[in-house]
Design a protein around this motif. Structure first.
Motif, PDB file in Angstrom:
ATOM      1  N   GLU A 164      40.889   8.837  11.106  1.00  0.00           N
ATOM      2  CA  GLU A 164      40.362   9.373   9.851  1.00  0.00           C
ATOM      3  C   GLU A 164      39.120  10.230  10.091  1.00  0.00           C
ATOM      4  OE1 GLU A 164      38.415   7.925   5.614  1.00  0.00           O
ATOM      5  OE2 GLU A 164      39.695   6.508   6.695  1.00  0.00           O
ATOM      6  N   ALA A 165      38.243   9.782  10.969  1.00  0.00           N
ATOM      7  CA  ALA A 165      37.045  10.564  11.274  1.00  0.00           C
ATOM      8  C   ALA A 165      37.425  11.908  11.896  1.00  0.00           C
ATOM      9  CB  ALA A 165      36.125   9.776  12.205  1.00  0.00           C
ATOM     10  N   TRP A 166      38.418  11.894  12.780  1.00  0.00           N
ATOM     11  CA  TRP A 166      38.889  13.147  13.405  1.00  0.00           C
ATOM     12  C   TRP A 166      39.516  14.070  12.347  1.00  0.00           C
ATOM     13  CZ3 TRP A 166      38.513  16.102  17.488  1.00  0.00           C
ATOM     14  CH2 TRP A 166      39.481  17.082  17.708  1.00  0.00           C
ATOM     15  N   ARG A 167      40.426  13.504  11.563  1.00  0.00           N
ATOM     16  CA  ARG A 167      41.163  14.290  10.570  1.00  0.00           C
ATOM     17  C   ARG A 167      40.247  14.904   9.526  1.00  0.00           C
ATOM     18  NH1 ARG A 167      42.761  11.928   6.207  1.00  0.00           N
ATOM     19  NH2 ARG A 167      42.968   9.898   7.198  1.00  0.00           N
ATOM     20  N   THR A 168      39.147  14.255   9.197  1.00  0.00           N
ATOM     21  CA  THR A 168      38.242  14.752   8.160  1.00  0.00           C
ATOM     22  C   THR A 168      37.151  15.662   8.717  1.00  0.00           C
ATOM     23  OG1 THR A 168      36.904  12.736   8.301  1.00  0.00           O
ATOM     24  CG2 THR A 168      38.669  12.797   6.625  1.00  0.00           C
ATOM     25  N   GLY A 169      37.259  16.027   9.997  1.00  0.00           N
ATOM     26  CA  GLY A 169      36.377  17.035  10.570  1.00  0.00           C
ATOM     27  C   GLY A 169      34.997  16.576  10.983  1.00  0.00           C
ATOM     28  N   ARG A 170      34.824  15.311  11.266  1.00  0.00           N
ATOM     29  CA  ARG A 170      33.504  14.822  11.669  1.00  0.00           C
ATOM     30  C   ARG A 170      33.115  15.254  13.082  1.00  0.00           C
ATOM     31  NH1 ARG A 170      31.239  10.671   8.494  1.00  0.00           N
ATOM     32  NH2 ARG A 170      29.941  10.044  10.244  1.00  0.00           N
ATOM     33  N   PHE A 171      34.098  15.548  13.931  1.00  0.00           N
ATOM     34  CA  PHE A 171      33.814  15.783  15.344  1.00  0.00           C
ATOM     35  C   PHE A 171      33.937  17.243  15.725  1.00  0.00           C
ATOM     36  CE2 PHE A 171      36.170  11.516  15.670  1.00  0.00           C
ATOM     37  CZ  PHE A 171      35.029  10.793  15.358  1.00  0.00           C
ATOM     38  N   SER A 172      33.164  17.624  16.741  1.00  0.00           N
ATOM     39  CA  SER A 172      33.253  18.930  17.366  1.00  0.00           C
ATOM     40  C   SER A 172      33.451  18.725  18.863  1.00  0.00           C
ATOM     41  CB  SER A 172      31.960  19.722  17.142  1.00  0.00           C
ATOM     42  OG  SER A 172      31.754  19.938  15.767  1.00  0.00           O
ATOM     43  N   VAL A 173      34.000  19.737  19.518  1.00  0.00           N
ATOM     44  CA  VAL A 173      34.190  19.660  20.964  1.00  0.00           C
ATOM     45  C   VAL A 173      32.850  19.371  21.628  1.00  0.00           C
ATOM     46  CG1 VAL A 173      34.814  21.000  23.017  1.00  0.00           C
ATOM     47  CG2 VAL A 173      36.217  21.155  20.944  1.00  0.00           C
ATOM     48  N   GLY A 174      32.853  18.425  22.526  1.00  0.00           N
ATOM     49  CA  GLY A 174      31.648  18.021  23.246  1.00  0.00           C
ATOM     50  C   GLY A 174      30.936  16.831  22.635  1.00  0.00           C
ATOM     51  N   ASP A 175      31.232  16.486  21.386  1.00  0.00           N
ATOM     52  CA  ASP A 175      30.607  15.315  20.770  1.00  0.00           C
ATOM     53  C   ASP A 175      30.993  14.047  21.520  1.00  0.00           C
ATOM     54  OD1 ASP A 175      29.515  16.895  18.787  1.00  0.00           O
ATOM     55  OD2 ASP A 175      30.735  16.079  17.149  1.00  0.00           O
ATOM     56  N   THR A 176      30.066  13.098  21.538  1.00  0.00           N
ATOM     57  CA  THR A 176      30.376  11.788  22.111  1.00  0.00           C
ATOM     58  C   THR A 176      30.435  10.766  20.990  1.00  0.00           C
ATOM     59  OG1 THR A 176      28.056  11.303  22.546  1.00  0.00           O
ATOM     60  CG2 THR A 176      29.332  12.309  24.343  1.00  0.00           C
ATOM     61  N   ILE A 177      31.318   9.800  21.170  1.00  0.00           N
ATOM     62  CA  ILE A 177      31.596   8.800  20.142  1.00  0.00           C
ATOM     63  C   ILE A 177      31.547   7.424  20.782  1.00  0.00           C
ATOM     64  CG2 ILE A 177      33.287   7.996  18.437  1.00  0.00           C
ATOM     65  CD1 ILE A 177      34.595  10.909  18.962  1.00  0.00           C
ATOM     66  N   LEU A 178      30.837   6.512  20.170  1.00  0.00           N
ATOM     67  CA  LEU A 178      30.857   5.119  20.595  1.00  0.00           C
ATOM     68  C   LEU A 178      31.738   4.352  19.625  1.00  0.00           C
ATOM     69  CD1 LEU A 178      29.752   2.799  22.404  1.00  0.00           C
ATOM     70  CD2 LEU A 178      28.015   2.458  20.622  1.00  0.00           C
ATOM     71  N   LEU A 179      32.788   3.727  20.138  1.00  0.00           N
ATOM     72  CA  LEU A 179      33.605   2.816  19.336  1.00  0.00           C
ATOM     73  C   LEU A 179      33.078   1.411  19.593  1.00  0.00           C
ATOM     74  CD1 LEU A 179      37.222   4.103  20.103  1.00  0.00           C
ATOM     75  CD2 LEU A 179      35.660   4.846  18.301  1.00  0.00           C
ATOM     76  N   ALA A 180      32.852   0.658  18.552  1.00  0.00           N
ATOM     77  CA  ALA A 180      32.374  -0.717  18.681  1.00  0.00           C
ATOM     78  C   ALA A 180      33.295  -1.620  17.874  1.00  0.00           C
ATOM     79  CB  ALA A 180      30.939  -0.836  18.190  1.00  0.00           C
ATOM     80  N   VAL A 181      33.821  -2.642  18.545  1.00  0.00           N
ATOM     81  CA  VAL A 181      34.782  -3.527  17.898  1.00  0.00           C
ATOM     82  C   VAL A 181      34.422  -4.986  18.155  1.00  0.00           C
ATOM     83  CG1 VAL A 181      37.215  -4.143  17.653  1.00  0.00           C
ATOM     84  CG2 VAL A 181      36.586  -1.808  18.315  1.00  0.00           C
ATOM     85  N   PRO A 182      33.770  -5.639  17.187  1.00  0.00           N
ATOM     86  CA  PRO A 182      33.600  -7.079  17.299  1.00  0.00           C
ATOM     87  C   PRO A 182      34.873  -7.760  16.804  1.00  0.00           C
ATOM     88  CG  PRO A 182      32.441  -6.252  15.383  1.00  0.00           C
ATOM     89  CD  PRO A 182      33.080  -5.063  16.052  1.00  0.00           C
ATOM     90  N   GLU A 183      35.340  -8.732  17.514  1.00  0.00           N
ATOM     91  CA  GLU A 183      36.583  -9.420  17.145  1.00  0.00           C
ATOM     92  C   GLU A 183      36.248 -10.891  16.952  1.00  0.00           C
ATOM     93  OE1 GLU A 183      39.522 -11.531  17.208  1.00  0.00           O
ATOM     94  OE2 GLU A 183      39.584 -10.046  15.619  1.00  0.00           O
ATOM     95  N   SER A 184      36.013 -11.274  15.728  1.00  0.00           N
ATOM     96  CA  SER A 184      35.542 -12.638  15.466  1.00  0.00           C
ATOM     97  C   SER A 184      36.619 -13.691  15.658  1.00  0.00           C
ATOM     98  CB  SER A 184      34.957 -12.735  14.054  1.00  0.00           C
ATOM     99  OG  SER A 184      35.947 -12.416  13.086  1.00  0.00           O
ATOM    100  N   GLY A 185      37.874 -13.316  15.554  1.00  0.00           N
ATOM    101  CA  GLY A 185      38.939 -14.297  15.756  1.00  0.00           C
ATOM    102  C   GLY A 185      38.982 -14.816  17.182  1.00  0.00           C
ATOM    103  N   ARG A 186      38.693 -13.949  18.124  1.00  0.00           N
ATOM    104  CA  ARG A 186      38.682 -14.314  19.550  1.00  0.00           C
ATOM    105  C   ARG A 186      37.263 -14.379  20.109  1.00  0.00           C
ATOM    106  NH1 ARG A 186      43.466 -16.033  21.865  1.00  0.00           N
ATOM    107  NH2 ARG A 186      45.159 -14.958  20.839  1.00  0.00           N
ATOM    108  N   PHE A 187      36.275 -14.121  19.242  1.00  0.00           N
ATOM    109  CA  PHE A 187      34.875 -14.127  19.651  1.00  0.00           C
ATOM    110  C   PHE A 187      34.658 -13.226  20.864  1.00  0.00           C
ATOM    111  CE2 PHE A 187      35.341 -17.924  17.138  1.00  0.00           C
ATOM    112  CZ  PHE A 187      34.276 -17.783  16.267  1.00  0.00           C
ATOM    113  N   SER A 188      35.090 -11.978  20.710  1.00  0.00           N
ATOM    114  CA  SER A 188      34.907 -11.011  21.778  1.00  0.00           C
ATOM    115  C   SER A 188      34.347  -9.724  21.181  1.00  0.00           C
ATOM    116  CB  SER A 188      36.227 -10.741  22.497  1.00  0.00           C
ATOM    117  OG  SER A 188      37.176 -10.204  21.598  1.00  0.00           O
ATOM    118  N   PHE A 189      33.900  -8.837  22.044  1.00  0.00           N
ATOM    119  CA  PHE A 189      33.315  -7.582  21.614  1.00  0.00           C
ATOM    120  C   PHE A 189      33.793  -6.516  22.572  1.00  0.00           C
ATOM    121  CE2 PHE A 189      29.901  -7.159  18.452  1.00  0.00           C
ATOM    122  CZ  PHE A 189      29.727  -5.789  18.439  1.00  0.00           C
TER     123      PHE A 189
END
Length: 155
Positions: free
Chosen positions: A113-138
């Motif tokens: 959705e972020a890509w499709r809505t034009g948030r990013f430009s070539v060269g941008d860096t993105i941090l994905l962060a995923v806390p998973e409380s069911g397995r208590f992992s990050f």
């Protein structure tokens, strides 16, 4: 031991199903009192990734974070902002309000959705962060936006 006590490596499949059911082994539950500890561990892991150079906060353009409830948003945002003081809400993206908690697909749906809505430009860096409380992992991923190939191949 009667076979119903928790043992590392053992599951409900190691005892007769009727005994497992009687012992409450099929009841799904989560100790939500430790979720704050999970958030703290995830933020500590983020700090370690920065310290060893796997995440370059000096070149961090966007953060996409999956969280199952807005109760964790401010905690995560404040924790990241301690290390990235220039991080503002314009660079933070979540679609929890519009898509809800879509489980393991959440981070991929938010990234698309972020890509499709034009948030990013070539060269941008993105941090994905995923806390998973069911397995208590990050989990984290540090991505860089690249240009599509110029040879006529589909992008």
């Amino acid at each position: 031991m009667d076979g119903l006590d928790p043992v590392v490596g053992s599951t409900w499949q190691d005892v007769p199903a009727t005994d497992a059911a009687a012992a409450g082994m099929f009841l799904l539950r989560q100790d939500v009192s430790v979720l704050d500890d999970l958030a703290d561990c995830g933020l500590k892991q983020f700090e370690e990734l920065v310290d060893i150079g796997l995440v370059d906060v000096g070149h961090l353009d966007h953060v996409i974070c999956h969280y199952s409830t807005n109760a964790f948003r401010d905690r995560a945002f404040d924790g990241l902002r301690k290390r990235v003081p220039t991080l503002d809400t314009d660079r933070w993206f979540s679609n929890l309000e519009t898509c809800g908690n879509t489980g393991s697909a959440s981070i991929f749906i938010a990234l698309e959705e972020a890509w499709r809505t034009g948030r990013f430009s070539v060269g941008d860096t993105i941090l994905l962060a995923v806390p998973e409380s069911g397995r208590f992992s990050f989990a984290f991923a540090h991505l860089t936006v690249v240009a599509p190939p110029q040879n006529g191949a589909p992008s």
